[in-house]
Design an enzyme around this catalytic site. Structure first.
Site, PDB file in Angstrom:
ATOM      1  N   ASP A 120      -2.809   5.587  19.599  1.00  0.00           N
ATOM      2  CA  ASP A 120      -2.356   4.290  19.064  1.00  0.00           C
ATOM      3  C   ASP A 120      -1.272   3.709  20.291  1.00  0.00           C
ATOM      4  O   ASP A 120      -1.234   2.328  20.539  1.00  0.00           O
ATOM      5  CB  ASP A 120      -2.615   3.723  17.909  1.00  0.00           C
ATOM      6  CG  ASP A 120      -3.626   3.166  16.892  1.00  0.00           C
ATOM      7  OD1 ASP A 120      -4.269   4.357  17.533  1.00  0.00           O
ATOM      8  OD2 ASP A 120      -3.497   3.423  15.948  1.00  0.00           O
ATOM      9  N   ASP A 136      -4.331   4.924   4.896  1.00  0.00           N
ATOM     10  CA  ASP A 136      -4.228   4.428   6.221  1.00  0.00           C
ATOM     11  C   ASP A 136      -3.273   3.025   5.836  1.00  0.00           C
ATOM     12  O   ASP A 136      -2.651   2.865   7.056  1.00  0.00           O
ATOM     13  CB  ASP A 136      -5.032   3.413   6.849  1.00  0.00           C
ATOM     14  CG  ASP A 136      -5.827   4.973   7.240  1.00  0.00           C
ATOM     15  OD1 ASP A 136      -5.575   6.024   7.622  1.00  0.00           O
ATOM     16  OD2 ASP A 136      -7.348   4.530   6.766  1.00  0.00           O
TER      17      ASP A 136
HETATM   18  C1  BGC Z   1       0.968   7.427   8.444  1.00  0.00           C
HETATM   19  C2  BGC Z   1       2.150   8.842   8.649  1.00  0.00           C
HETATM   20  C3  BGC Z   1       1.220   9.701   8.149  1.00  0.00           C
HETATM   21  C4  BGC Z   1      -0.474   9.916   8.814  1.00  0.00           C
HETATM   22  C5  BGC Z   1      -1.190  10.934   8.522  1.00  0.00           C
HETATM   23  C6  BGC Z   1       0.098   7.455   9.606  1.00  0.00           C
HETATM   24  O1  BGC Z   1      -1.240   6.182   9.193  1.00  0.00           O
HETATM   25  O2  BGC Z   1       1.707   6.471   9.488  1.00  0.00           O
HETATM   26  O3  BGC Z   1       2.757   8.353   8.093  1.00  0.00           O
HETATM   27  O4  BGC Z   1       1.673  10.934   7.819  1.00  0.00           O
HETATM   28  O5  BGC Z   1      -0.761   8.511   8.820  1.00  0.00           O
HETATM   29  O6  BGC Z   1      -1.365  10.635   6.727  1.00  0.00           O
END
Ligand code: BGC
Length: 635
Positions: free
Chosen positions: A355, A574
Site C-alpha cells: 500500500d 485487518d
Molecule cells: C498488520 C500487521 C500484520 C499483518 C498480517 C497487517 O494489517 O498491520 O501487523 O502483521 O496485517 O496479519
C-alpha cells in the site's frame, strides 16, 4: 472523480510487486549502436566479478558477473566487448545478453528488454566459462567501441567489425540456466572460493576439490518446483479452530511489521524472529526431498506507514528521522540476516511495502501521504530496500501493486506504473532489482468474476457504468494483474517480471455465491446479483463479512502470474472494530467498524466489516471460521 474510489480501493492493502530478473544486458547490433552513438558521448565503467573453481589440476570453471555502468549519455542500445588474456578461457553459456566468442574476443549484445541504458544506469549480465592454465581477468572493456573507464568520448568510433550476433547461447532467459550438474555438497565448506561474487555459479562437475556451490542464480519463477514455508505459529492457530487442520499446512507469509519483529521474543517469550523462521525453513527444505523451498517475508515498516488509514499505522514517522531508522535499524538488519550463507539455498521472496506507493498516486489529499510524497521518504525507502535485498542472490523482490478496485482506473493505472518504474530506477541495481509485483495483498477482490467481464453489456450498455464497476477498466484481479504486468513492462521493467496474487481471502464461496449470471435487464441489479465478490463496495477492505479462503497457493496458475499466494495469513485481523489500546502503533480506523457509514474512499457505503475484531495482525477466530466455511474452491 467518482470513478476513483481511490479509496476503498485506496485503502486496501494488498499489493504485490514485481521483481526484475537478475540482470539486464545491453547491446545489439553494431549498426544500431552506431546510429545511437552518433550524437551520444559514450562512457562506461565495467566491473567483472569472478567466482572460479578447479576441477582438475590446471583446469576449471568460472562464473563471471559483469556489470556495465553507463557514465555517458543515455544509450538506446549497447554491445560490450573484451578479450580473454589466455587462450584456454572459453565462454560456455551466458545470460542477459547474446554472448559469442571468436578466438579470444568476447562480445555481449544487449537483449531487447535491457538495451536502453539511461545515464548512470547499470546493467548486469554474466556467463559461465571454462579455463585451462589460468583464468586472468580481461584488462580492457569497450561499449559500442569506446573503451570503458576513461572520460566520455564524444565520438564512439565504433569498430567496423560486424557484430557476431548469432549467439550460441541456448538461453534467452535473463536468468542463468540451472546448474548442469548436481552440487556435490550442499553444505558450506571452507574450501577456497576466490571471489565472493554474490552470484551463482553452477559447478560443472562434481569433484571433491570443487568448492561448495554458491547460491544458485535467480530462477525465473521462485515458486516453480518449490514447496512453501509453513509458519508453525500460524499453522497452530489454524489447527486450533474446528476444521482448520484442512489448511494448516498452507504456506503463509511472515510479516516484519516493526523493528522488534525481526528479533525473537518480541511478541512473547516464544515468538519467532526472522532468524527463527529462516532456520525452520532450512529444516523444512531438508525434509522436502529434492524440491526447493520458498519463504515469503513481508517488508512493511516505512515511516508514515499506511498513510491513508489508521488500522496499520506503524512505529516510524518521517518527521522523527523515520527514513534513516528504516534504513539502518530495519532494512540493514533484515538484509544482514538474509545474507547469512546458511540460508543461501532458500528462495526468499520479499514482498515490498504493501500500500505504500499507490497511496502517493491516489491519496495525496491526506496530510500523512502528502508528507510521504514531498519528503521522498516512501520512494527512497522502497528503493533502498530493493537495492539492499537484491544484492542477496537468493532474494526475490516483489513490489506491491495495489488491486483492481484501487488502481484499475486509467487515471491511477498508468501513473502508478510510472511511479513504480521511477522508484525502482533509483535503487542500486535499478529496475532489475524487481522480480515481480503482487496484487490484492490482504484485500478481498475476486480473482475472476465468472459471470461477466469488462466487455459485458446489459441492454446494450456497458457494464462499466454500473454502480459496482463505477467506470473501472477491470472487474477482477486476474485481468488486472495481467494487464498491469504489460503496462509495467512498457514502462521499463524487464519483460520477464512475474505477478503474484494474494488469494488468501478472496474465495467468495458459501451459500451466497451466485451460481450463474442474473437474468435481470436492470444494469445494477444484474451486476449485484451476478458478482461473486459480495462486498458492499469494492473500496471496503477491513475484515469483510461473507468472504472465504481463496485459491490455495500454487505456481504458474495463469500466463504472467508466478503464483497465487497467501500473503495475508487468514484469521489475522485487518483492524479493530473499536479503539483498543496497544503498543504497536496501531490506530482505530472506522472502516473496521460495522456501524460506520463510510467515507469518500468507499463511496460513503457501509463498511461490511465483521464486529468484535481485535487489533490488526491479531488472531480473529470468528473471521477464520467464516473464511473456512466460505472457502472457494471449497475445502
Ligand atoms: C498488520 C500487521 C500484520 C499483518 C498480517 C497487517 O494489517 O498491520 O501487523 O502483521 O496485517 O496479519
Amino acid at each position: 472523480m467518482s470513478s476513483i474510489p481511490r479509496s476503498g480501493a485506496a485503502r486496501s492493502r494488498l499489493r504485490r510487486g514485481l521483481a526484475a530478473m537478475a540482470v539486464a544486458a545491453l547491446g545489439s547490433t553494431l549498426a544500431v549502436a552506431n546510429a545511437t552513438a552518433a550524437n551520444a558521448a559514450v562512457a562506461c565503467d565495467v566491473t567483472y566479478a569472478v567466482n572460479e573453481w578447479t576441477s582438475s589440476p590446471g583446469t576449471g570453471g568460472f562464473t563471471a558477473n559483469v556489470t556495465i555502468k553507463n557514465t555517458g549519455d543515455a544509450l538506446s542500445d549497447w554491445t560490450l566487448r573484451f578479450a580473454f588474456p589466455n587462450a584456454g578461457q572459453q565462454v560456455s553459456q551466458g545470460w542477459s545478453a547474446t554472448w559469442s566468442q571468436s578466438g579470444a574476443n568476447v562480445t555481449a549484445v544487449a537483449m531487447d528488454w535491457n538495451r536502453s541504458l539511461a545515464t548512470n544506469a547499470t546493467v548486469s549480465i554474466g556467463f559461465n566459462g571454462t579455463w585451462s592454465g589460468s583464468n586472468p581477468r580481461p584488462t580492457a572493456f569497450s561499449v559500442n567501441g569506446v573503451t570503458c573507464g576513461g572520460t566520455p568520448s564524444p565520438s564512439p568510433s565504433p569498430s567496423p567489425s560486424p557484430s557476431p550476433s548469432p549467439s550460441p547461447s541456448p538461453s534467452p532467459s535473463p536468468s542463468p540456466s540451472p546448474s548442469p550438474s548436481p552440487s556435490p555438497s550442499p553444505s558450506p565448506s571452507p574450501s577456497p572460493s576466490p571471489s565472493p561474487s554474490p552470484s551463482p555459479s553452477p559447478s560443472p562437475s562434481p569433484s571433491p576439490s570443487i568448492p561448495p556451490e554458491p547460491p544458485g542464480p535467480r530462477v525465473d519463477n521462485p515458486y516453480a518446483g518449490a514447496t512453501g514455508y509453513v509458519n508453525p505459529d500460524w499453522a497452530a492457530s489454524a489447527r486450533s479452530e474446528p476444521g482448520g487442520a484442512a489448511v494448516a499446512n498452507t504456506s503463509t507469509a511472515i510479516w516484519l511489521d516493526r523493528i522488534a519483529a525481526i528479533s525473537s521474543g518480541s511478541a512473547g517469550n516464544n515468538s519467532k524472529g526472522l532468524r527463527d523462521h529462516l532456520d525452520l525453513a532450512v529444516e523444512q527444505d531438508a525434509a522436502n526431498g529434492s524440491q526447493a523451498l520458498t519463504i515469503q517475508v513481508v517488508v512493511y515498516n516505512l515511516p508514515n506507514r499506511d498513510c491513508s488509514a489508521l488500522a496499520s499505522n506503524g512505529e516510524l514517522l518521517i518527521s522523527q528521522n523515520g527514513l534513516n531508522r528504516y534504513k539502518t535499524e530495519y532494512i540493514d538488519v533484515i538484509a544482514g540476516i538474509m545474507a547469512d550463507p546458511k540460508y543461501r539455498n532458500l528462495r526468499i521472496v520479499a514482498i515490498i511495502e504493501i500500500d505504500s506507493l499507490p497511496n502517493l498516486v491516489t491519496n495525496l489529499n491526506l496530510a500523512k501521504c502528502q508528507e510521504a510524497k514531498t519528503s521522498g521518504a516512501y520512494e527512497q525507502g522502497v528503493a533502498y530496500a530493493l537495492g539492499k535485498l537484491y544484492a542477496i542472490p537468493n532474494v526475490y523482490n516483489y513490489v506491491d501493486a495495489g488491486h483492481h478496485g484501487w488502481l484499475g482506473w486509467d487515471t491511477n493505472f498508468g501513473p502508478s506504473s510510472q511511479l513504480f518504474a521511477s522508484t525502482a530506477a533509483m535503487a542500486t541495481g535499478g529496475r532489475n532489482t524487481v522480480h515481480g509485483f503482487i496484487t490484492n495483498t490482504a484485500n478481498y477482490s475476486a480473482l475472476v468474476e465468472p459471470y461477466f467481464t469488462i466487455n459485458s453489456t446489459v441492454n446494450g450498455q456497458t457494464i462499466r457504468q454500473s454502480r459496482w464497476v463505477d467506470w473501472n477498466f477491470y472487474v477482477d484481479e486476474l485481468s488486472y494483474a495481467q494487464a498491469f504486468r504489460n503496462r509495467l513492462i512498457q514502462d521499463g521493467f524487464p519483460s520477464n517480471i512475474g505477478m503474484l496474487i494474494d488469494t488468501s481471502r478472496n474465495g467468495w464461496g458459501g451459500p451466497n455465491r451466485p451460481t450463474g449470471p442474473s437474468t435481470s435487464t436492470d444494469m445494477n441489479t444484474f451486476v449485484n446479483q451476478s458478482k461473486i465478490d459480495r462486498r458492499i463496495h469494492a473500496g471496503n477492505w477491513c475484515n469483510q463479512s461473507g468472504a472465504g479462503l481463496g485459491e490455495r497457493p500454487r505456481a504458474n496458475p495463469a500466463p504472467g502470474i508466478d503464483a497465487y499466494v497467501w500473503v495475508k495469513p487468514p484469521g489475522e485481523s485487518d483492524g479493530s472494530s473499536s479503539a483498543i489500546p496497544n503498543d504497536e502503533g496501531k490506530g482505530f480506523d472506522r472502516m473496521c467498524d460495522p456501524t460506520y457509514g463510510g467515507n469518500e474512499r468507499n463511496g460513503n457505503s457501509a463498511t461490511g466489516a465483521l464486529p468484535n475484531a481485535p487489533v490488526s495482525g491479531h488472531w480473529f477466530s470468528a473471521q477464520f471460521r467464516e473464511l473456512l466455511a466460505n472457502a472457494y474452491p471449497p475445502l
